[in-house]
Design an enzyme around this catalytic site. Sequence first.
Site, mmCIF file in Angstrom:
data_model
loop_
_atom_site.group_PDB
_atom_site.id
_atom_site.type_symbol
_atom_site.label_atom_id
_atom_site.label_comp_id
_atom_site.label_asym_id
_atom_site.label_seq_id
_atom_site.Cartn_x
_atom_site.Cartn_y
_atom_site.Cartn_z
ATOM 1 N N LYS A 172 93.471 -10.349 53.811
ATOM 2 C CA LYS A 172 93.206 -11.651 54.415
ATOM 3 C C LYS A 172 91.898 -12.180 53.824
ATOM 4 C CE LYS A 172 92.793 -13.829 59.010
ATOM 5 N NZ LYS A 172 92.790 -13.592 60.466
ATOM 6 N N SER A 177 96.036 -16.409 63.241
ATOM 7 C CA SER A 177 95.451 -16.910 62.025
ATOM 8 C C SER A 177 95.795 -16.107 60.770
ATOM 9 C CB SER A 177 93.934 -16.958 62.166
ATOM 10 O OG SER A 177 93.402 -15.652 62.272
ATOM 11 N N SER A 211 95.605 -12.899 66.519
ATOM 12 C CA SER A 211 95.792 -13.346 65.129
ATOM 13 C C SER A 211 96.474 -12.362 64.195
ATOM 14 C CB SER A 211 94.452 -13.745 64.523
ATOM 15 O OG SER A 211 94.075 -15.022 64.961
#
Lengths: 485, 95
Positions: free
Chosen positions: A76, A151, A175
Amino acid sequence: MYAMSLARISRALSAGEFSSEELVSHLLERIGRLDGELNAFITVTGEAALAAARAADEARGRGDAGPLCGVPIAHKDIFCTAGFRTSCGSRMLDDFVSPYDATVVERLREAGVVMLGKTNMDEFAMGSSNETSYYGPVRNPWDTARVPGGSSGGSAAAVAARLVPGATGTDTGGSIRQPAALAGITGIKPTYGRISRYGMIAFASSLDQAGTLTQTAEDAALMLGAMSGHDPRDSTSVDAPVPDYLESLDAPLEGLRIGLVEEFMDAGLDSANAAAVEEAVKVLEGLGAQLQRISLPSIGLSVPAYYVVAPAECSSNLSRFDGVRFGYRAESPRDLEDLYKRSRGEGFGAEVKRRIMTGTYVLSAGYYDAYYLKAQRVRQLIAADFRRAFEQVDVIVGPTTPTPAFEIGAKVDDPVTMYLNDIYTIGVNLAGLPGLSAPCGFVDGLPVGLQIVGRAFDEGRILNVAHRFQQETDWHARAPGGAFA
Amino acid sequence: MKLTRDEVESIAHLARLGISSAEVPSYVDNLSRIIDFVQQLEQSDTEGVTPMAHPLEMTQPLREDVVTEKDQRALYQENAKAVDAGLYLVPRVIE
């Protein structure tokens, strides 16, 4: 080759079925061909990946290879990666090159993992749909008109579309688990303090925790073992031994007490989604687990408590972005205040600004007791609910999200509607507990997830429950069709 | 609760966020909705409840007060837009 789980790849590499270089070239070709549609990657680090794959193959040739040696993953874009851009999905960090590696990145690299690139995400991890990214929304490979969740939406979409077998993520209010559910994969957020937050760009420091997105619980166990453990560079990382998560995967579930949260099965939960969760619970009962209904009386206040605590912490953490030392700097500032205001006003997107302002408001003079302190008291009540529940049961189960993936654009106009998407996941962060989402069925062709929550530092147990569930079901093995098949 | 335009502008100033006057109405609307939403917390009886300071009720560990970082100023300053002689440059503050 691309459809293999991370654990299967690990075995194939050690059996010599193919080399890491062959696998990495294959996946890079797939990313190049398919990611235009998905937008799951912000940066693809192809050349470095091929070099790392060759080095992994050489290490294996010398007999110096652990289970993750040569295994490709993506990070990420919230994790600092030395020498590569780390944007955090924001214009603010569009040209920020990390000077050092996050501990998570360093540990995985030392285990021989090959990074294919950095995945798209909601800006500064603030969002539940990946629509707040400066780099544009990520599309869900199950239906490209829909969001993949957020997210960690880029990580979820990339793993679901089989562009990479595993990816890192972070989870502050859901997330990792929410996008894992909406993309039909397995995602785990460990206990607060289990994994170092060093080099992971901070959003809400009392809630943020790193974890993984993979096809299976076995894959998660493999990655998590390499990522976990004490780090002197993060004073909140816990100095406790890391158990062998692979060893406990197959433990029998006979006599395991599972609690289904009454408040989560109420109104607001899509009825087909509820049916999938109830079916999943029956599978666990079939394996010998004993079901109990449990109540978490204060859980209904977890979303409002979170939207005081998280913005308050974010307003403090994001004050470091000042246009001076790194990140976006406004052109021709009139004076220092103009430099700060325009750099931040132009560098941050609307949702980040909303949260900074919410946090500034709740912490401002005269409001601190009414909002922040009140929320911290409610947080204590929510944590106490979980403590009481864990006196009766060993794991808590329920839905991960109220509905399957929604359409891109459907919730962008109303922040509160968007926030309610994390209604089942947020309480787990407030209490600091480990939580996992595993695929448990489909609603109108879209995947939904079963959330499994454990006691603090009981990651081994929730991985064990998810693994046994995945031995009995094949939801985790289903992959999107069409162009991604 | 409806925030006023002045309140929103004052919060933006406290946070050093430049927002244009055209953007203010949408922040007034959104922030009012968020504050309304979090006011549900008032319903909860928290008399005598200690505010939570750490998710696992742990205390901060101490370490020896010794230098562990090496000097990496040049490396870190590669990310700055304006530096000179090892210093970060900002608009003139003192005339």
